[in-house]
Design a protein around this motif. Structure first.
Motif, PDB file in Angstrom:
ATOM      1  N   ALA A 145       0.848  -1.203   0.000  1.00 49.32           N
ATOM      2  CA  ALA A 145       0.000   0.000   0.000  1.00 49.32           C
ATOM      3  C   ALA A 145       0.879   1.247   0.000  1.00 49.32           C
ATOM      4  O   ALA A 145       0.616   2.213  -0.734  1.00 49.32           O
ATOM      5  CB  ALA A 145      -0.922  -0.017   1.224  1.00 49.32           C
ATOM      6  N   ILE A 146       1.941   1.233   0.785  1.00 51.63           N
ATOM      7  CA  ILE A 146       2.821   2.402   0.863  1.00 51.63           C
ATOM      8  C   ILE A 146       3.515   2.646  -0.485  1.00 51.63           C
ATOM      9  O   ILE A 146       3.575   3.767  -0.982  1.00 51.63           O
ATOM     10  CB  ILE A 146       3.832   2.241   2.026  1.00 51.63           C
ATOM     11  N   HIS A 147       3.979   1.560  -1.111  1.00 49.10           N
ATOM     12  CA  HIS A 147       4.604   1.720  -2.432  1.00 49.10           C
ATOM     13  C   HIS A 147       3.614   2.274  -3.452  1.00 49.10           C
ATOM     14  O   HIS A 147       3.945   3.134  -4.256  1.00 49.10           O
ATOM     15  CB  HIS A 147       5.174   0.388  -2.925  1.00 49.10           C
ATOM     16  N   LEU A 148       2.378   1.773  -3.389  1.00 52.58           N
ATOM     17  CA  LEU A 148       1.367   2.252  -4.345  1.00 52.58           C
ATOM     18  C   LEU A 148       1.096   3.746  -4.145  1.00 52.58           C
ATOM     19  O   LEU A 148       0.994   4.508  -5.104  1.00 52.58           O
ATOM     20  CB  LEU A 148       0.056   1.482  -4.176  1.00 52.58           C
ATOM     21  N   LEU A 149       0.970   4.160  -2.877  1.00 51.79           N
ATOM     22  CA  LEU A 149       0.661   5.578  -2.610  1.00 51.79           C
ATOM     23  C   LEU A 149       1.775   6.489  -3.116  1.00 51.79           C
ATOM     24  O   LEU A 149       1.523   7.597  -3.585  1.00 51.79           O
ATOM     25  CB  LEU A 149       0.439   5.804  -1.111  1.00 51.79           C
ATOM     26  N   LYS A 150       3.022   5.994  -3.017  1.00 52.98           N
ATOM     27  CA  LYS A 150       4.144   6.802  -3.514  1.00 52.98           C
ATOM     28  C   LYS A 150       4.101   6.891  -5.038  1.00 52.98           C
ATOM     29  O   LYS A 150       4.413   7.920  -5.616  1.00 52.98           O
ATOM     30  CB  LYS A 150       5.478   6.190  -3.076  1.00 52.98           C
ATOM     31  N   ASP A 151       3.694   5.799  -5.694  1.00 51.69           N
ATOM     32  CA  ASP A 151       3.721   5.760  -7.163  1.00 51.69           C
ATOM     33  C   ASP A 151       2.466   6.351  -7.812  1.00 51.69           C
ATOM     34  O   ASP A 151       2.488   6.690  -8.992  1.00 51.69           O
ATOM     35  CB  ASP A 151       3.899   4.309  -7.647  1.00 51.69           C
ATOM     36  N   TYR A 152       1.368   6.418  -7.049  1.00 47.89           N
ATOM     37  CA  TYR A 152       0.110   6.950  -7.610  1.00 47.89           C
ATOM     38  C   TYR A 152      -0.355   8.122  -6.736  1.00 47.89           C
ATOM     39  O   TYR A 152      -1.063   7.917  -5.731  1.00 47.89           O
ATOM     40  CB  TYR A 152      -0.977   5.859  -7.656  1.00 47.89           C
ATOM     41  N   PRO A 153       0.023   9.333  -7.098  1.00 45.74           N
ATOM     42  CA  PRO A 153      -0.203  10.486  -6.218  1.00 45.74           C
ATOM     43  C   PRO A 153      -1.677  10.808  -5.942  1.00 45.74           C
ATOM     44  O   PRO A 153      -1.968  11.522  -4.984  1.00 45.74           O
ATOM     45  CB  PRO A 153       0.469  11.648  -6.956  1.00 45.74           C
ATOM     46  N   THR A 154      -2.598  10.302  -6.777  1.00 49.00           N
ATOM     47  CA  THR A 154      -4.001  10.635  -6.517  1.00 49.00           C
ATOM     48  C   THR A 154      -4.781   9.444  -5.948  1.00 49.00           C
ATOM     49  O   THR A 154      -5.997   9.507  -5.762  1.00 49.00           O
ATOM     50  CB  THR A 154      -4.713  11.098  -7.815  1.00 49.00           C
ATOM     51  N   LEU A 155      -4.058   8.356  -5.661  1.00 48.35           N
ATOM     52  CA  LEU A 155      -4.734   7.137  -5.173  1.00 48.35           C
ATOM     53  C   LEU A 155      -5.050   7.227  -3.677  1.00 48.35           C
ATOM     54  O   LEU A 155      -4.257   7.760  -2.898  1.00 48.35           O
ATOM     55  CB  LEU A 155      -3.813   5.938  -5.422  1.00 48.35           C
ATOM     56  N   ASN A 156      -6.219   6.729  -3.293  1.00 48.13           N
ATOM     57  CA  ASN A 156      -6.558   6.544  -1.878  1.00 48.13           C
ATOM     58  C   ASN A 156      -6.711   5.051  -1.610  1.00 48.13           C
ATOM     59  O   ASN A 156      -7.237   4.323  -2.462  1.00 48.13           O
ATOM     60  CB  ASN A 156      -7.885   7.240  -1.550  1.00 48.13           C
ATOM     61  N   ILE A 157      -6.257   4.624  -0.432  1.00 44.61           N
ATOM     62  CA  ILE A 157      -6.308   3.187  -0.115  1.00 44.61           C
ATOM     63  C   ILE A 157      -6.966   2.957   1.237  1.00 44.61           C
ATOM     64  O   ILE A 157      -6.640   3.631   2.224  1.00 44.61           O
ATOM     65  CB  ILE A 157      -4.879   2.583  -0.094  1.00 44.61           C
ATOM     66  N   HIS A 158      -7.904   2.023   1.260  1.00 43.82           N
ATOM     67  CA  HIS A 158      -8.425   1.506   2.535  1.00 43.82           C
ATOM     68  C   HIS A 158      -8.158   0.002   2.522  1.00 43.82           C
ATOM     69  O   HIS A 158      -8.807  -0.736   1.784  1.00 43.82           O
ATOM     70  CB  HIS A 158      -9.923   1.806   2.679  1.00 43.82           C
ATOM     71  N   GLY A 159      -7.160  -0.419   3.308  1.00 41.79           N
ATOM     72  CA  GLY A 159      -6.803  -1.838   3.337  1.00 41.79           C
ATOM     73  C   GLY A 159      -7.456  -2.555   4.506  1.00 41.79           C
ATOM     74  O   GLY A 159      -7.713  -1.950   5.556  1.00 41.79           O
ATOM     75  N   TYR A 160      -7.729  -3.830   4.302  1.00 40.72           N
ATOM     76  CA  TYR A 160      -8.336  -4.660   5.347  1.00 40.72           C
ATOM     77  C   TYR A 160      -7.420  -5.857   5.588  1.00 40.72           C
ATOM     78  O   TYR A 160      -7.198  -6.659   4.676  1.00 40.72           O
ATOM     79  CB  TYR A 160      -9.709  -5.168   4.914  1.00 40.72           C
TER      80      TYR A 160
END
Ligand code: SAH
Ligand code: AVI
Length: 372
Positions: A145-160
């Protein structure tokens, strides 16, 4: 349903920790993967108490197991990951065009590597992206999730972090006009036919009419190719299989002597499934103190740790069409019975027909039942 749930905002390091934090939410169910069972480890007790012995495949995945699975994906013999990747590379844009702006919910997300192809397709179309990874293996989920947020600046993540069942039952409403539940990597094949049927019903329940399900499934092929994929020459699959015993030792204060078992896998042609087993090398007794369980093994006795079913696309689509969820609602002139169904819209495969992607839509069929 669930015992202990807490939601946290991850504390992150550079760069822009505040920005990343504001885009990440993690809901963590109780820490061990058996937490949805009424009694933790009940599924282990049940599996090891029957003949032949079995263990649920979810126990492969602690940090080490997730890392070993990532290595499996790179093996020359393990064709599913690169084949599914190629299909997604070719068709992710088509999928995004069909769904329009869609929240992605991914079951068993692991490293989320292939998901990037879908996220790229939404970003390329200028669409907003929301991602809800679900996985029992918390380390890999959070790191990815952290890698994705760094690579996709407009992405929001809610992980379960938890089992599919626990997370699906607790999912927040979709943040985008529609939602697509993705189940990639043929992880569906790790469920037996009854579990699969039950699971499709749960998915239909979780989806709103108009929402989507994207399934990635491994297809039937030669025994030789299948057995090579689960008996690799470097022994990574063997290490992955045996790691389950280390994980159980750690979760349940066990004393499995891992080097007293060996890896076995073969294709069961009647059931169209790979079976992975751990074979006891000797007569032995194993104690799992936290479960108050002692298990005896005879020499050559096995524990089946995984099935990996290989699908026929037409049969699978038939099975998907037969899933129906009924919700009744009272109305003036009688009762409206609303059936939710899963309708396969499109399927894509590779040139060799080794792997398939099936896109389904949840559709509602209303029916007025008149009162006498
Ligand atoms: N989707 C990825 C990873 C597949 S490996 C891919 O296609 O490569 C299967 C993943 O499912 C692992 O990350 C594992 O931790 C997770 N998993 C297995 N059983 C699960 C369960 N019952 N509930 C939630 N996650 C599960
Ligand atoms: C996660 N799952 C779909 C993999 C499979 O192929 O069934 C797990 C695996 N087992 C051995 N190798 C890979």
């Amino acid at each position: 349903m669930l015992e202990s749930v807490h939601t946290e905002t991850q504390s992150l390091s550079a760069p822009s920790p505040t920005d990343l934090q504001s885009r990440l939410q993690i809901t963590q169910f109780a820490s061990d993967p058996s937490s949805t069972a009424s009694q933790p480890g009940l599924d282990v007790i049940q599996g090891l108490s029957k003949t032949p012995k079995t263990l649920p495949a979810k126990y492969f995945y602690d940090d080490q197991g997730s890392q070993l699975f990532e290595q499996i994906c790179e093996l020359p013999e393990y064709y599913p990951t690169r084949t599914e990747t190629a299909i997604l590379q070719a068709y992710a844009a088509e999928i995004a065009t069909i769904t329009g702006p869609s929240e992605l919910v991914e079951l068993g997300s692991g490293s989320s590597t292939k998901t990037r192809l879908l996220l790229d397709a939404y970003v390329d179309m200028g669409l907003a992206s929301w991602y809800c990874p679900i996985d029992v293996s918390g380390g890999i989920l959070k790191q990815s999730a952290i890698h994705l947020l760094k690579d996709y600046p407009t992405l929001n993540i809610h992980g379960y972090v938890g089992t599919y069942e626990a997370a699906l039952a607790a999912l927040s409403p979709s943040q985008l006009p529609t939602r697509m539940i993705c189940f990639l990597g043929s992880t569906l094949g790790n469920l037996n036919p009854q579990e699969c049927e039950h699971f499709f019903a749960e998915l239909t329940q979780a989806l709103q009419p108009g929402e989507y399900l994207l399934l990635g499934v491994d297809l039937q092929k030669s025994v030789q190719q299948l057995e090579a994929a689960y008996n690799d020459s470097q022994g990574v699959t063997a290490a992955f299989n045996l790691n389950m015993l280390h994980h159980l030792n750690q979760l349940f204060q066990g004393d499995f002597q891992v080097n007293h078992f060996h890896h076995q896998s073969f294709y069961n042609l009647d059931k169209h499934q790979i079976e992975m087993h751990l074979v006891s090398q000797t007569a032995q007794k194993v104690n799992l103190a936290a479960l108050d369980l002692t298990v005896e093994f005879e020499p050559a006795e096995t524990i089946r740790t995984e099935i990996s079913r290989k699908f026929d696309l037409e049969t699978l689509k038939q099975q998907l069409r037969s899933v129906s969820q009924t919700g009744a609602q009272a109305s003036g002139g009688g009762e409206i019975a609303a059936h939710k169904e899963l309708t396969p819209l499109r399927t894509w495969t590779d040139a060799n027909q080794w792997f398939g992607l099936v896109l389904c839509q949840c559709q509602e069929k209303a029916q007025v039942v008149q009162e006498d």
